[in-house]
Design an enzyme around this catalytic site. Sequence first.
Site: not given
Lengths: 308, 308, 308, 308
Positions: C138, C167
Amino acid sequence: MPNLNLHGIIAYPVTPFKDGGETIDTDTLSQLIEQLIENGSHAIAPLGSTGESAYLSDAEWEEVAFVSIHQVAKRVPTVVGISELTTHNAIRRAKFAQQVGSDAVMVLPISYWKLSEREIFQHYAAIAQAISIPIMVYNNPATSGIDLSPELIARMVKEIDNVTMVKESTGDIQRMHRLYELSDGTIPFYNGSNPLALEAFAAGASGWCTAAHNLIPEFTTALYEFALKGDFFEARRIFYQQLPLLKFILKGGLPTTIKAGLQLLGIKAGTPRLPMLPLDETEVRQLDSMHINTTRQRTVSHFTKQIG
Amino acid sequence: MPNLNLHGIIAYPVTPFKDGGETIDTDTLSQLIEQLIENGSHAIAPLGSTGESAYLSDAEWEEVAFVSIHQVAKRVPTVVGISELTTHNAIRRAKFAQQVGSDAVMVLPISYWKLSEREIFQHYAAIAQAISIPIMVYNNPATSGIDLSPELIARMVKEIDNVTMVKESTGDIQRMHRLYELSDGTIPFYNGSNPLALEAFAAGASGWCTAAHNLIPEFTTALYEFALKGDFFEARRIFYQQLPLLKFILKGGLPTTIKAGLQLLGIKAGTPRLPMLPLDETEVRQLDSMHINTTRQRTVSHFTKQIG
Amino acid sequence: MPNLNLHGIIAYPVTPFKDGGETIDTDTLSQLIEQLIENGSHAIAPLGSTGESAYLSDAEWEEVAFVSIHQVAKRVPTVVGISELTTHNAIRRAKFAQQVGSDAVMVLPISYWKLSEREIFQHYAAIAQAISIPIMVYNNPATSGIDLSPELIARMVKEIDNVTMVKESTGDIQRMHRLYELSDGTIPFYNGSNPLALEAFAAGASGWCTAAHNLIPEFTTALYEFALKGDFFEARRIFYQQLPLLKFILKGGLPTTIKAGLQLLGIKAGTPRLPMLPLDETEVRQLDSMHINTTRQRTVSHFTKQIG
Amino acid sequence: MPNLNLHGIIAYPVTPFKDGGETIDTDTLSQLIEQLIENGSHAIAPLGSTGESAYLSDAEWEEVAFVSIHQVAKRVPTVVGISELTTHNAIRRAKFAQQVGSDAVMVLPISYWKLSEREIFQHYAAIAQAISIPIMVYNNPATSGIDLSPELIARMVKEIDNVTMVKESTGDIQRMHRLYELSDGTIPFYNGSNPLALEAFAAGASGWCTAAHNLIPEFTTALYEFALKGDFFEARRIFYQQLPLLKFILKGGLPTTIKAGLQLLGIKAGTPRLPMLPLDETEVRQLDSMHINTTRQRTVSHFTKQIG
């Protein structure tokens, strides 16, 4: 190449216009320069950022260079500013400056397309080869769009014969530290960021390139003199007194604010070239409320005497 | 004011030099423009960033404008680029462009001293008042040093009669979203950031201002055609194929890389003006390994036919 | 390691508090998750930025993880978020998540002192070694203070076994292009920047990690469905309709704005933890005037049915 | 509230770990503090950025606070650092610090979600209300993710009773100028950016918050003493001598580099918490070649005497 020994207050005159901005007002230019010298500047730098160098035609630029150098008349060094997009034009102007008697040139590598270090180096090398007077490298990414690293600057000073000094206008004190480190303190550097004037002297700057000398010469020279003596309590005191003005002229742009300030002092230097606009009324009142007031009396009388 | 209906691939020719960069090579310029049109461009934009507009003398600039417009001969719209420091010079060039038949001008507000919104607005308003053809606002802070907010741009489109379109080159897709929102989708905007070509069409761009069309016209036109049909699977496929080249020309600078690419295609357009240097050997090999190869055969044969 | 095939709308529930913020409101949490699934989300991601993961004690964090996974009950994948300063704590939470049945973990490398690439790599490697479920890297420098380059991310996916997805929340579309290029399109990436939702799908994102699904599920799912069909005209239309809300929740902070929006929908999820403050009245009215209104009727009725 | 009169070298001990980083090494902590005082520090600041405050559990943090304050034993002021994500936790730690005898607390408002000025103000106000000792506002956006403007800081000092001082670690000298201007020089500010040490004193800083005192105490104290006398020639000389080390510890991260430096001095303070890694061999050699060498003899003998 003669040793220039540039130091202290390097003062930047504006380029005064008349006839609605169409022509250079050479009389006022001469008077401004006279005033700067009389008020204690240690060098004169016409055609800098303050002098709207980049906004002038070739003929206008040459006129300002000629008139300025003639007016200074070697009483202090003259350093003519060159900020040209092409190497060709920069060389032409540098040769002209030398020919009419400039003691040095200050060269800012204006960009449209970003330049690599290789391109910047050869730009300076080509100019240096075309003249024999010293070159001051001028780093001012905010106006030029190019940021010269201390490492590149130090390399140019070392490898290009008449590149000998640096004007740093980023306002980043760490650049000055780095220049100092890279040359063991041997490269003379000059501060071009007005609100950094105090700390640049602390870091070892040889001089302060400033347009503020047009408006508050007592303050600019006092700061330098205290710094020269190493008296930083007094230097700090006089610095904070002038700081509001130094920030104001940086924020509003030097040609715009200095011309407005001269107007307040009774000197008609015109307004900057379009698209630059003069200060609006509120801004003029703000400027009027600053330390410039405290020096008006004396300055005007000097000026009057000068032009009388 | 006639409706221009600018759309699709707006192609940017370089300005070819001959005689060691001293003179404009107008023959090659004509051939390049012919080539761009033949390869499917929907408009021609001489004297843009790619065309080294800012590096030309007035006489050279006028020559390029004249030759380009004459060569296009109204087959597609011509949009002449203007990037001048002073309002005075920008107006002079805009009037010349209109006089010799340009369909529109694209205006980039070059800065030395930063401009306020008030100064930018009056710059555009003054140019707009001096001509009657449409003006495309060109926002490209990386080269011009001035960033025009979507809010300012939308206000100028609304309040200044012949300011009608926007070229956005920041590469920030949110600027396009904001322009769309501010005008409910009514202001036509054109993408000038090559690596954003796919997403700009997704966001609703009317066209793509690109120099890549000089080198890989099949790819640029294919991307537009898929986007026009709303087929984003195919658009994505063709986009990723050309992305390495799009990034290469952005990073290396458009005049430098496009001229090197033309050289690889057998077209002698010279090198960019100093201080810009040609690509070094490694970079040329890198460029040579890109998609440009796949189109060489066809392009060269077209070109040969053209100039034969 | 089972193939997760994560795609579509990955929905982020807030963490509801009761008793003046002192305790987790697990009933409301369960109902929110039920609602997200019923409204079409393709995965549930508790304890993300939206879930105030970083603001919870260990016991609270474990409670939210447990309740969420139990409520989802494998109908769609659950991806639990971990954002810890020390590798030690990140491993402890990751092991807990796996133990209570999470399908994957999403790991954000929070920083106080900046981390080198070597430090980031070993952080992920150590967590990966401690668990056997997939890890989503992320990247969200705005909250974490660390920016993971596409090159580093691609290397981690290649070299660390169960690091399998990314992400990207920088909002920079070029990062997605680069990930695509570096892996020839094989690394699944998910967009975490709400105002980039349209273009991320254009660039090939596998899914959209969003808290907006709490407030406007018809819009979020419609955007994904049009993108899935490759119909970008409709995707663009529905995107611009929801863009004001997407920008509002980004600017105001997700926990703050989503909790305010839920309140407008009649769902009491409390306010975020201090020092975060709830929206003020003006901001609530602004939020109330957005698309959330158009979906209120249906959402509330669904929700009422759910909790009835 | 007693007048603290904090000035000079505010020294930051690391938090030493033993047993592979699992437990606090309180013996070494005490010895380090003893050493800092003996080497001339004017205040001790445990649990700062250098002390890995943010990486400790509540129990560990309390242990370090207790041991440090007890060791200092009021010989100089102790300023305990607090950098917590939630207001709740910050208050808990602040109350503990006061209870065990800290003279002041230094509060850094760590962020995950960005905080508005309203949120920052109430964070400080809530902590201030919970304790009666002075609070030093600590601005360090590089680690905290939140940038406190001089205007906000000055307002908090004016409006919140026991917020009385400022530690500025941005390295931006203009922030100090602004604080000076906003308070007419009445707000005491302390410099937390090591490579700005010289100029911060020039600008009027009351002290220097530094971890360098762990390694080169003769240099740090000499700089302060010259500054105190207003002798800026000598201050500059001693500053450039220590600058390479000051830059090295900033770049490498304070816990990492100071712990490596202590190791070179024969003091086992362990390594920083994962994901932070110790310096690699090359970096250790680099550090070893710096001024730390020149002080090793003396420091080690002092330290040996101390712990003997």
